[in-house]
Design an enzyme around this catalytic site. Structure first.
Site, PDB file in Angstrom:
ATOM      1  N   HIS A  87      -4.500 -10.765   1.480  1.00 56.16           N
ATOM      2  CA  HIS A  87      -4.290 -11.276   2.839  1.00 56.16           C
ATOM      3  C   HIS A  87      -3.800 -10.138   3.737  1.00 56.16           C
ATOM      4  CE1 HIS A  87      -0.665 -12.075   0.319  1.00 56.16           C
ATOM      5  NE2 HIS A  87      -0.080 -11.389   1.286  1.00 56.16           N
ATOM      6  N   ASP A 126      -0.705  -6.683  -5.478  1.00 59.48           N
ATOM      7  CA  ASP A 126      -0.062  -7.954  -5.148  1.00 59.48           C
ATOM      8  C   ASP A 126      -1.025  -9.116  -5.394  1.00 59.48           C
ATOM      9  OD1 ASP A 126       2.295  -9.257  -3.847  1.00 59.48           O
ATOM     10  OD2 ASP A 126       0.784  -9.840  -2.369  1.00 59.48           O
ATOM     11  N   GLU A 172       0.300  -7.696 -10.404  1.00 59.89           N
ATOM     12  CA  GLU A 172       1.388  -8.683 -10.379  1.00 59.89           C
ATOM     13  C   GLU A 172       0.867  -9.991 -10.973  1.00 59.89           C
ATOM     14  OE1 GLU A 172       4.238 -11.192  -7.279  1.00 59.89           O
ATOM     15  OE2 GLU A 172       2.239 -10.511  -6.695  1.00 59.89           O
ATOM     16  N   HIS A 205      12.041  -7.731  -6.314  1.00 63.13           N
ATOM     17  CA  HIS A 205      12.274  -8.272  -4.973  1.00 63.13           C
ATOM     18  C   HIS A 205      11.941  -9.756  -4.891  1.00 63.13           C
ATOM     19  CE1 HIS A 205       8.023  -7.429  -5.183  1.00 63.13           C
ATOM     20  NE2 HIS A 205       7.812  -8.138  -4.091  1.00 63.13           N
ATOM     21  N   ASP A 206      11.290 -10.302  -5.926  1.00 60.54           N
ATOM     22  CA  ASP A 206      10.899 -11.714  -5.941  1.00 60.54           C
ATOM     23  C   ASP A 206      11.807 -12.577  -6.808  1.00 60.54           C
ATOM     24  OD1 ASP A 206       8.668 -11.643  -4.213  1.00 60.54           O
ATOM     25  OD2 ASP A 206       7.400 -10.831  -5.800  1.00 60.54           O
ATOM     26  N   ARG A 256      17.667  -8.518  -1.272  1.00 64.16           N
ATOM     27  CA  ARG A 256      17.082  -7.345  -0.615  1.00 64.16           C
ATOM     28  C   ARG A 256      18.097  -6.676   0.315  1.00 64.16           C
ATOM     29  NH1 ARG A 256      11.139 -10.105   0.838  1.00 64.16           N
ATOM     30  NH2 ARG A 256      10.683 -10.773  -1.312  1.00 64.16           N
TER      31      ARG A 256
END
Length: 475
Positions: A121, A202, A232, A314-315, A363
């Site tokens: 995206h 990603d 990922e 970060h997730d 973060r």
């Protein structure tokens, strides 16, 4: 053996690492969010790629061999997953000149750098989407996206085009369109030729066309056969690791196993479940080892030794927060990561005990005030990374279970014997070796320098403190 098999990776969220260097062009006029303030969804703290380069001595001292950067291209979001221009490093990070500088400094010290590729995206500011927004069905870029109607509802909660998880800020590219494929493959090759050492990709599973990823691999490896491609993928990844797609995936199944074994009753199950980690099953040593053995058997050995082994990212919530502040367990989890096949990967700040729950709490600005560090965690990472570098067989040899009972595990990595005590009581290291250390001579723990003399086929070592490990080698 490729450089990326067994390398120590350090993941950096660029806006949150360190402010330094000349401003990119056009230069921002402010305001930047205060570094120490709690991070927000929309705020920018002003970290730059010059800042990453300036802190390279810190990373080298830690033992880092490769850097994984979260997205760096022009974007309207602090995390930069909303790409506006794939050929332009965001001016807030210092622009293309800052990436060139970082690569020169990193490569001069033997450190590799991989970028985050977001090709499923774009952001709404991407040229093709803006063209579509302005011109509607007359736009020549109509087939770059999955459009369901005009005019585009780009600023409402219910977009009339396919978007990532329905988020109107992230219109999904129509990768099956030949012009879109050609554009993305050009991006992939461009940055490899610029000097980056690979891509972390990603949500690749959300691009349903595997032939696109095969073409992506051919294009990247054609530019640099040593480039690293890691996807990922949050679950088991048999499909992706057959040699025609990726070199590795982000090894979240291994993260869940380590957290389940080391975390025990301290692990915040509810917090983990609210993230992509999902429910983490508490594991005793035998179940943990079997889970690892299954992961190591699933894939070709080249892929196992290239896997991006992580605990957090970060997730996910931060490690110390997941473990409810238990420093001893955090140290053990990180140490264990370095003693398993694959690439130990540390999310910035975990080595100093930073805390934080779900996005955006995970973060925060990197803490550079040493008085606020949990130095014992950093020293554990530093020592175990140095041990791994000094003993390269820890990067290449298979995992073999020797002993597993309750919270106690021993496994061989070639000539080494790793003993893990994941309980709150001391563990007497007296158990059968099943043929390991066949000479029966002196053995030395490379971490504590303790000495033992295996007898009768048993280790006969000293007590191992709670939540710690030993690495034995025959002297």
């Amino acid at each position: 053996m490729s450089w990326y098999q067994g390398a120590f990776f350090y993941q950096i969220f660029p806006d949150r690492f360190f402010r330094s260097g000349p401003p990119g062009q056009p230069a921002p006029a402010g305001p930047l969010e205060p570094w120490e303030a709690p991070p927000t969804l929309r705020g920018f703290k002003g970290g730059t790629l010059y800042g990453v380069a300036e802190k390279l001595p810190y990373l080298l001292d830690l033992g880092v061999e490769a850097i994984y950067l979260n997205p760096i291209f022009l974007s309207t979001a602090n995390h930069r997953y909303h790409t506006v221009d794939y050929f332009q490093v965001d001016p807030l990070l210092g622009g293309n000149a800052a990436l060139r500088h970082l690569l020169e400094v990193a490569h001069a010290h033997g450190v590799r750098v991989i970028l985050d590729g977001v090709f499923n995206h774009t952001g709404r500011g991407f040229f093709a989407f803006q063209h579509l927004l302005e011109n509607g069905p007359e736009s020549p870029y109509r087939d770059w996206y999955h459009v369901k109607g005009f005019p585009l509802n780009a600023y409402t909660p219910h977009p009339n085009y396919e978007a990532w998880w329905g988020n109107p800020e992230l219109p999904k590219l129509k990768v099956e369109t030949p012009e879109v494929r050609a554009y993305l493959l050009r991006v992939a090759e461009h940055w490899i030729r610029f000097g980056v050492d690979g891509w972390r990709l990603d949500v690749p599973n959300e691009i349903g066309d595997l032939e696109f990823w095969r073409a992506f691999r051919r294009r990247v490896k054609g530019a640099n056969p040593e480039a690293y491609l890691v996807g990922e993928i949050w679950e088991e990844a048999d499909l992706w690791l057959k040699g025609d797609l990726f070199d590795a995936t982000m090894n979240y199944p291994l993260a869940r196993a380590v957290l389940g074994f080391v975390g025990g009753e301290a692990l915040d199950q509810e917090l983990a479940a609210r993230s992509g980690l999902g429910r983490i099953e508490p594991l005793q040593a035998l179940s943990f080892s079997r889970r690892l053995e299954d992961l190591f058997r699933r894939y070709p050995w080249e892929a196992v030794t290239a896997q991006m082994n992580l605990l957090t990212s970060h997730d996910t919530p931060r490690l110390l927060t997941l473990l409810r502040g238990d420093v001893a367990r955090a140290r053990l989890a990180l140490a264990l990561l370095f003693l398993l096949p694959g690439n130990p990967t540390v999310y910035y700040g975990e080595e100093i005990g930073m805390e934080g729950g779900p996005d955006p709490e995970n973060r925060a600005g990197m803490v550079w005030d040493e008085a606020r560090w949990k130095g014992e965690i950093r020293e554990t990472v530093r020592r175990i990374a140095a041990l791994r570098k000094a003993h390269p067989l820890l990067k290449t040899t298979p995992y073999a279970r020797i002993y597993a009972q309750d919270g106690h595990l021993a496994f061989a990595r070639g000539p080494y014997l790793v003993v893990v005590n994941a309980t709150e009581r001391p563990f007497l290291q007296d158990f059968p070796l099943h043929g390991h250390f066949p000479r029966g001579g002196k053995a030395v723990d490379l971490l504590s320098e303790a000495v033992c003399f295996p007898q009768g086929g048993r280790l006969c070592g000293p007590e191992l403190p709670p939540f710690s490990l030993a690495v034995w080698q025959e002297a």
